[in-house]
Design a protein around this motif. Structure first.
Motif, PDB file in Angstrom:
ATOM      1  N   ALA A  65      -2.115  -8.620  12.731  1.00 20.17           N
ATOM      2  CA  ALA A  65      -1.750  -8.507  11.321  1.00 20.17           C
ATOM      3  C   ALA A  65      -1.725  -7.050  10.866  1.00 20.17           C
ATOM      4  O   ALA A  65      -0.870  -6.657  10.064  1.00 20.17           O
ATOM      5  CB  ALA A  65      -2.730  -9.305  10.462  1.00 20.17           C
ATOM      6  N   VAL A  66      -2.649  -6.248  11.369  1.00 26.93           N
ATOM      7  CA  VAL A  66      -2.662  -4.826  11.009  1.00 26.93           C
ATOM      8  C   VAL A  66      -1.373  -4.152  11.481  1.00 26.93           C
ATOM      9  O   VAL A  66      -0.733  -3.402  10.731  1.00 26.93           O
ATOM     10  CB  VAL A  66      -3.894  -4.116  11.606  1.00 26.93           C
ATOM     11  N   VAL A  67      -0.977  -4.429  12.711  1.00 25.73           N
ATOM     12  CA  VAL A  67       0.240  -3.826  13.263  1.00 25.73           C
ATOM     13  C   VAL A  67       1.468  -4.269  12.467  1.00 25.73           C
ATOM     14  O   VAL A  67       2.324  -3.447  12.104  1.00 25.73           O
ATOM     15  CB  VAL A  67       0.397  -4.185  14.752  1.00 25.73           C
ATOM     16  N   THR A  68       1.553  -5.563  12.183  1.00 25.78           N
ATOM     17  CA  THR A  68       2.701  -6.071  11.424  1.00 25.78           C
ATOM     18  C   THR A  68       2.741  -5.481  10.023  1.00 25.78           C
ATOM     19  O   THR A  68       3.808  -5.091   9.526  1.00 25.78           O
ATOM     20  CB  THR A  68       2.644  -7.602  11.337  1.00 25.78           C
ATOM     21  N   THR A  69       1.585  -5.399   9.375  1.00 23.27           N
ATOM     22  CA  THR A  69       1.524  -4.851   8.013  1.00 23.27           C
ATOM     23  C   THR A  69       1.952  -3.388   7.991  1.00 23.27           C
ATOM     24  O   THR A  69       2.726  -2.963   7.114  1.00 23.27           O
ATOM     25  CB  THR A  69       0.104  -4.999   7.446  1.00 23.27           C
TER      26      THR A  69
ATOM     27  N   GLY B 180      -3.901   7.382   5.418  1.00 19.58           N
ATOM     28  CA  GLY B 180      -4.527   7.166   4.118  1.00 19.58           C
ATOM     29  C   GLY B 180      -5.917   6.568   4.193  1.00 19.58           C
ATOM     30  O   GLY B 180      -6.748   6.976   5.013  1.00 19.58           O
ATOM     31  N   CYS B 181      -6.158   5.588   3.319  1.00 18.73           N
ATOM     32  CA  CYS B 181      -7.479   4.950   3.242  1.00 18.73           C
ATOM     33  C   CYS B 181      -7.486   3.565   3.869  1.00 18.73           C
ATOM     34  O   CYS B 181      -8.331   2.731   3.526  1.00 18.73           O
ATOM     35  CB  CYS B 181      -7.929   4.878   1.781  1.00 18.73           C
ATOM     36  N   HIS B 182      -6.551   3.295   4.770  1.00 14.58           N
ATOM     37  CA  HIS B 182      -6.451   1.956   5.354  1.00 14.58           C
ATOM     38  C   HIS B 182      -7.766   1.513   5.998  1.00 14.58           C
ATOM     39  O   HIS B 182      -8.236   0.394   5.785  1.00 14.58           O
ATOM     40  CB  HIS B 182      -5.337   1.894   6.385  1.00 14.58           C
ATOM     41  N   HIS B 183      -8.372   2.382   6.807  1.00  9.54           N
ATOM     42  CA  HIS B 183      -9.595   1.982   7.494  1.00  9.54           C
ATOM     43  C   HIS B 183     -10.751   1.816   6.509  1.00  9.54           C
ATOM     44  O   HIS B 183     -11.574   0.898   6.652  1.00  9.54           O
ATOM     45  CB  HIS B 183      -9.970   3.007   8.570  1.00  9.54           C
TER      46      HIS B 183
ATOM     47  N   VAL C  48      -3.794  -3.707   1.222  1.00 14.13           N
ATOM     48  CA  VAL C  48      -4.769  -4.796   1.383  1.00 14.13           C
ATOM     49  C   VAL C  48      -4.113  -6.142   1.080  1.00 14.13           C
ATOM     50  O   VAL C  48      -4.328  -7.127   1.795  1.00 14.13           O
ATOM     51  CB  VAL C  48      -5.996  -4.569   0.479  1.00 14.13           C
ATOM     52  N   SER C  49      -3.316  -6.195   0.041  1.00 11.90           N
ATOM     53  CA  SER C  49      -2.657  -7.454  -0.330  1.00 11.90           C
ATOM     54  C   SER C  49      -1.697  -7.913   0.756  1.00 11.90           C
ATOM     55  O   SER C  49      -1.672  -9.097   1.115  1.00 11.90           O
ATOM     56  CB  SER C  49      -1.903  -7.285  -1.652  1.00 11.90           C
ATOM     57  N   ARG C  50      -0.898  -6.974   1.261  1.00 13.48           N
ATOM     58  CA  ARG C  50       0.047  -7.338   2.316  1.00 13.48           C
ATOM     59  C   ARG C  50      -0.680  -7.768   3.584  1.00 13.48           C
ATOM     60  O   ARG C  50      -0.308  -8.760   4.210  1.00 13.48           O
ATOM     61  CB  ARG C  50       0.971  -6.153   2.611  1.00 13.48           C
ATOM     62  N   LEU C  51      -1.738  -7.053   3.940  1.00 13.67           N
ATOM     63  CA  LEU C  51      -2.516  -7.417   5.125  1.00 13.67           C
ATOM     64  C   LEU C  51      -3.132  -8.799   4.954  1.00 13.67           C
ATOM     65  O   LEU C  51      -3.120  -9.615   5.882  1.00 13.67           O
ATOM     66  CB  LEU C  51      -3.609  -6.383   5.365  1.00 13.67           C
ATOM     67  N   ASP C  52      -3.632  -9.096   3.780  1.00 11.36           N
ATOM     68  CA  ASP C  52      -4.243 -10.404   3.514  1.00 11.36           C
ATOM     69  C   ASP C  52      -3.238 -11.530   3.745  1.00 11.36           C
ATOM     70  O   ASP C  52      -3.560 -12.560   4.355  1.00 11.36           O
ATOM     71  CB  ASP C  52      -4.763 -10.443   2.078  1.00 11.36           C
ATOM     72  N   VAL C  53      -2.014 -11.332   3.287  1.00 12.26           N
ATOM     73  CA  VAL C  53      -0.980 -12.363   3.405  1.00 12.26           C
ATOM     74  C   VAL C  53      -0.522 -12.530   4.862  1.00 12.26           C
ATOM     75  O   VAL C  53      -0.426 -13.659   5.368  1.00 12.26           O
ATOM     76  CB  VAL C  53       0.216 -12.032   2.488  1.00 12.26           C
ATOM     77  N   VAL C  54      -0.241 -11.422   5.526  1.00 12.65           N
ATOM     78  CA  VAL C  54       0.200 -11.485   6.926  1.00 12.65           C
ATOM     79  C   VAL C  54      -0.889 -12.121   7.792  1.00 12.65           C
ATOM     80  O   VAL C  54      -0.618 -12.973   8.649  1.00 12.65           O
ATOM     81  CB  VAL C  54       0.538 -10.069   7.450  1.00 12.65           C
TER      82      VAL C  54
ATOM     83  N   GLN D 170       3.400 -15.858   0.358  1.00 11.45           N
ATOM     84  CA  GLN D 170       4.057 -14.609  -0.038  1.00 11.45           C
ATOM     85  C   GLN D 170       3.138 -13.705  -0.851  1.00 11.45           C
ATOM     86  O   GLN D 170       3.453 -12.540  -1.078  1.00 11.45           O
ATOM     87  CB  GLN D 170       5.304 -14.927  -0.867  1.00 11.45           C
ATOM     88  N   SER D 171       1.995 -14.236  -1.288  1.00  7.97           N
ATOM     89  CA  SER D 171       1.061 -13.470  -2.111  1.00  7.97           C
ATOM     90  C   SER D 171      -0.351 -13.975  -1.851  1.00  7.97           C
ATOM     91  O   SER D 171      -0.538 -15.044  -1.250  1.00  7.97           O
ATOM     92  CB  SER D 171       1.399 -13.638  -3.596  1.00  7.97           C
ATOM     93  N   ILE D 172      -1.351 -13.236  -2.334  1.00  4.96           N
ATOM     94  CA  ILE D 172      -2.729 -13.697  -2.170  1.00  4.96           C
ATOM     95  C   ILE D 172      -2.952 -14.989  -2.945  1.00  4.96           C
ATOM     96  O   ILE D 172      -3.689 -15.864  -2.504  1.00  4.96           O
ATOM     97  CB  ILE D 172      -3.742 -12.607  -2.603  1.00  4.96           C
TER      98      ILE D 172
END
Length: 235
Positions: free
Chosen positions: A126-130, A141-144, A64-70, A13-15
């Protein structure tokens, strides 16, 4: 159940959860296990990402945190599949999971095969889900920019594993060492992440079309598996 398979666990659920699970997998597997070789690299990178999130390194730390977890949970699902039947292994991960105890495959080969499966297959998903979870889009935004900031961490980890396989003082004259070095040189982590981003954008654009999504994800898994088999050749 494979006696060396780490015990399944609930999704992170978290990094901090991700780091803890990676440490648990590391403790459960012998050092020479193919999954362990990748896991050590992944743990190093994730610890670096966690530190930089806390330091304000990223423009959008929540993304970034959400992407890391997914992202990590897709790997953990593959590891959990080791506790089930062989035909239940995820297609993209099957080559590494099936070959993880094969003699003659070097640690760097296992690590790169894991990165191939995780980056080229799992990362676009993971990018799509996040983005769906956070009600944003890949190119917002600054995602990329944040995505590319992770490249330096990954490059450092690959170099660390490479040096552990081939100490600087070793001169490559052995045919086996030279053949493995050739495999390493033919795989680029930066190129893989660039392709993964483009794949994520493509999947995002067709996300509302079930057939297109299913065909793209299916072919992606098979293509990634084919590349991993090439990385895992006993030379």
């Amino acid at each position: 159940m494979d006696p060396a398979a780490p015990a399944p666990a609930p999704p992170a659920q978290s990094i901090d959860d991700v780091v803890a699970r990676l440490e648990s997998i590391d403790a459960a597997l012998p050092a020479g296990d193919g999954v362990a070789c990748f896991n050590r690299m992944y743990l190093e990178v994730t610890s670096g990402v966690r530190d930089r999130v806390g330091q304000g390194f990223f423009g959008d730390p929540a993304f970034v945190s959400r992407l890391d977890v997914v992202f990590a949970n897709l790997y953990f699902a593959a590891v959990d599949a080791l506790s089930g039947p062989p035909n239940g292994l995820p297609v993209a991960w099957q080559p590494l999971l099936a070959a993880r105890g094969t003699p003659g495959i070097e640690p760097i080969q296992f690590a790169l095969a894991g990165m191939n499966a995780h980056i080229n297959h799992d990362l676009p998903l993971a990018v799509v889900t996040t983005c769906t979870d956070l009600k944003t889009a890949p190119e917002d935004g600054c995602h990329h920019d944040d995505y590319t900031k992770v490249d330096a961490l990954l490059n450092a980890s690959v170099e660390s594993v490479r040096q552990s396989f081939e100490p600087p003082e070793v001169v490559i004259i052995d045919q086996h060492v030279a053949a493995v070095a050739n495999i390493i040189d033919n795989w680029s982590i930066n190129a893989a992440r660039e392709v993964a981003w483009d794949t994520a954008v493509a999947l995002w654009d067709v996300r509302d079309f079930e057939l297109a999504t299913r065909l793209l994800t299916g072919s992606l898994a098979r293509t990634v598996a084919m590349a991993s088999r090439g990385l895992l050749l006993v030379v």
